[in-house]
Scaffold this active site. Structure first.
Site, PDB file in Angstrom:
ATOM      1  CE1 TYR A 105      -1.041  -1.606   4.859  1.00 23.08           C
ATOM      2  CE2 TYR A 105       0.666  -2.575   6.240  1.00 23.08           C
ATOM      3  CZ  TYR A 105      -0.654  -2.294   6.001  1.00 23.08           C
ATOM      4  OH  TYR A 105      -1.607  -2.697   6.908  1.00 23.08           O
ATOM      5  CE  LYS A 123      -2.981  -4.747   3.315  1.00 27.62           C
ATOM      6  NZ  LYS A 123      -3.525  -4.010   4.459  1.00 27.62           N
TER       7      LYS A 123
END
Length: 302
Positions: free
Chosen positions: A138, A166
């Site tokens: 992330y 992500k």
């Protein structure tokens, strides 16, 4: 369910509805999940930034994953954030989420104390070694002092440490470099590249991104599903028109964090019962709620 080889499509980061006394509103959470799945999304991501994960207790985090996983019953891929400051703490959260029914884990680099790039790499390798599940990086520079750079992400992907990225960095040049390199190398062809930039979905998909994780997708999942389908069909004119409508809708966000606006919109649309935010965040004012209602009406959602 097991995750597809390369996860893609629309994967909303699910808001965490709360009761006025600050507990997880499981009834509203189930309606929100139905709202999203009914629109045809391709997966769900709980316990991310839009889920207010940093403000939830461990008990509340567990409640969210258990509730959503049981309701999905394997019908869609479920990612869960394991967001914390250090590797041991992230491992604890990740194992709890997987035990509760998540199919994959999303983790940032360590934060609070500054680490080196070598320590960021060690962090992700230790996580992968300690988990028997897909691990997604992330990229969230607003919270993390040392980001995983392009070379590190590609090395971890080639070594099978990471299943995907992500990206919520807003750094579109780095995103493009990761995307181009990952999908151009057979060693990383299964690496899933997901954008969190909900206002540039058409551009990201044109570049070859696998999918989008749109916070605004809580409010209008149908719009993002249409947008991704237009892009997949190569109908870029309709995709641009849908993206422009969603840009107008994004005007509901008047604060750095959009969660309060998303919750207000979901309450106005009748999906959740309350627009309570986790402490110490404050919900919208009446004037801000009125502005949200006007934009919902303008974009055909109210």
């Amino acid at each position: 369910m097991s995750l597809p080889t390369r996860l893609g499509g629309v994967i909303p980061p699910v808001c965490t509805p709360m009761t006025p006394d600050g507990e997880v509103d499981t009834g509203s959470l189930l309606r929100l999940v139905d709202h999203l799945t009914g629109a045809g999304v391709d997966g769900l991501f709980v316990l991310g930034t839009t889920s207010e994960v940093a403000f939830l207790t461990d008990r509340q985090r567990a409640t969210v994953v258990e509730t959503v996983a049981a309701h999905l019953s394997g019908s869609l891929p479920l990612l869960a954030g394991a967001i914390d400051t250090t590797t041991p703490r992230v491992l604890e959260h990740a194992r709890a989420a997987l035990a509760a029914g998540a199919d994959g884990v999303v983790a940032t680099a360590p934060f609070y104390a500054r680490t080196s790039p070598a320590e960021v790499e060690r962090h992700f390798r230790l996580l992968a070694d300690g988990l028997n599940a897909p691990l997604f990086a992330y990229d969230l520079p607003s919270a993390v002092p040392v980001r995983p750079g392009t070379e590190l992400l590609l090395r971890l992907a080639a070594d099978g440490v990471l299943a995907g990225l992500k990206d919520s960095s807003g750094d579109h040049l780095t995103f493009r470099r990761v995307l181009t390199a990952a999908h151009g190398d057979p060693a990383t062809s299964d690496f899933s590249v997901l954008t969190g930039s909900e206002n540039l979905v058409d551009v990201a998909l044109l570049m070859g991104a696998d999918g989008v994780v749109p916070g605004l997708g809580n409010v209008d999942p149908h719009g993002y599903v249409r947008l991704v389908r237009h892009c997949a069909a190569g109908d870029w004119q309709r995709a641009r028109a849908e993206q422009e409508r969603l840009l107008t809708l994004f005007g509901i966000v008047a604060r750095p964090q959009g969660v309060a606006a998303f919750k207000a919109a979901l309450r106005l649309r009748g999906v959740i019962d309350h627009d309570t935010t986790a402490e110490p965040q404050s919900p919208l004012t009446d004037a801000e709620r009125e502005r949200v209602a006007k934009l919902l009406a303008t974009t055909g959602l109210l």
